[in-house]
Design an enzyme around this catalytic site. Sequence first.
Site, short mmCIF file in Angstrom:
data_model
loop_
_atom_site.label_atom_id
_atom_site.label_comp_id
_atom_site.label_asym_id
_atom_site.label_seq_id
_atom_site.Cartn_x
_atom_site.Cartn_y
_atom_site.Cartn_z
CD GLU A 160 1.98 -1.57 3.14
OE1 GLU A 160 1.50 -2.17 2.01
OE2 GLU A 160 1.98 -0.43 2.96
CG HIS B 234 -3.25 7.24 -1.89
ND1 HIS B 234 -4.26 6.04 -2.49
CD2 HIS B 234 -3.29 6.89 -0.54
CE1 HIS B 234 -4.89 5.53 -1.73
NE2 HIS B 234 -4.39 5.85 -0.41
CG HIS C 292 -1.96 1.22 1.39
ND1 HIS C 292 -2.59 1.31 0.32
CD2 HIS C 292 -1.99 2.36 1.97
CE1 HIS C 292 -3.59 2.44 0.75
NE2 HIS C 292 -2.89 2.95 1.50
#
Length: 422
Positions: A320, A346, A309
């Site tokens: 993460e 993003h 991500h």
Amino acid sequence: MARRVVITGIGVSAPGGVGVDAFWNLMSEGRTATRGITLFDPSPFRSRVAAEVDFDPEAHGLTPQEIRRMDRAAQFGVVTAREAFADSGLDAAALDPYRTGVSLGTAVGAAAGLAAEYRVASDDGRLELVDHRYATPHLYDLFVPGSFATEVAWVVGAEGPATVVSTGCTAGIDAVGHALDVIRDGGADIMVTGAVDAPIAPITMAAFDAIRATTSLNDEADTASRPFDASRKGFVLGEGAAVFVLEELEYARRRDARVYGEIAGYASRGNAFHMTGLRADGAELAEAIRAALDEAHLDASAVDYVNAHGSGTRQNDRHETVALKSALGHHAYRAPVSSIKSMVGHSLGAIGSIEIAACVLAMQHHVVPPTANLHTPDPECDLDFVPLTARAHRTDAVLTIGSGFGGFQSAMVLTRPDRSAA
């Protein structure tokens, strides 16, 4: 035995270029497409950089009427779906329309179009009650994100299941996961799926400014997206779309279709914890990863590459990293991991599908895209994050993961056709 589902067509509209070839060239060369915002005057905002798509809808085949009717995100969806459908080699006229469906993801729908129309109908906020006479006659289409699925269904002649999935920043994975389930359950033979978002607008920048989630590196726009780097200052907003044609494997074989890869496993979990916060132990993301691997009948050691991500916020990057260690064990230190958000920003709901496209192309070329701008790794992010330069690497099984506001955590496993379990 579950029906096996494969990808036979890909379309991408992303920062750095429209089309799969332009997208992969950016990825493999490790170039960045982040820059100062040009779509509006960003001077009032804390964060003034983004990853914009250089997109001329008329040059990409949309008529003036279509351009007037559709929000920018819907335009991305239609253009990208046309590329994916053409790439698949399918003939819309020869398909059973009731066995062809659509599943699209989006985080914010036509939020930018709605905000622009509000400015018009309210006379730039001066009217307490908006004057509907100045609103576009297609305002309802902007209000209802389901219109995105309608537009794409018209393009491909689909009259089967049509769905829009809106699960924040995991929508691009979840929409493809929904399409996977529809085919596995026998509801369709073909699904056109992916995600779209065009959030670069004042309303979005204000929302993320309020929680200080986006970068403050305005004077270093081309390197402002720095996942896993100690100098990161937040994520860079992006936009775009990726769309795929999914088919049941035997259907694809009967027409001798080119198969890019198989969607071997998918899972999603929620943390029921906080709207924007993440548990430090990464338990929910780790559980989604394990469930996706179990569905794919793969051990953690089979993962050749992890598409992270990697948003470029301290909270996400560390969460993460912990989740990957928990789910993959010691193999987390051996598998290359990278974040393409370092190059294309993003794009909220769309990014999950754009990352799936990067994974499929990584398998096709046996090249892992890099994490651009990673010069000084955060000491708490100590995995192999493929800094700066793409890497040649045998890539037969890929894990892609997403994390979104609201506690959404999703994982998908993609495999080469000759690697997938029978």
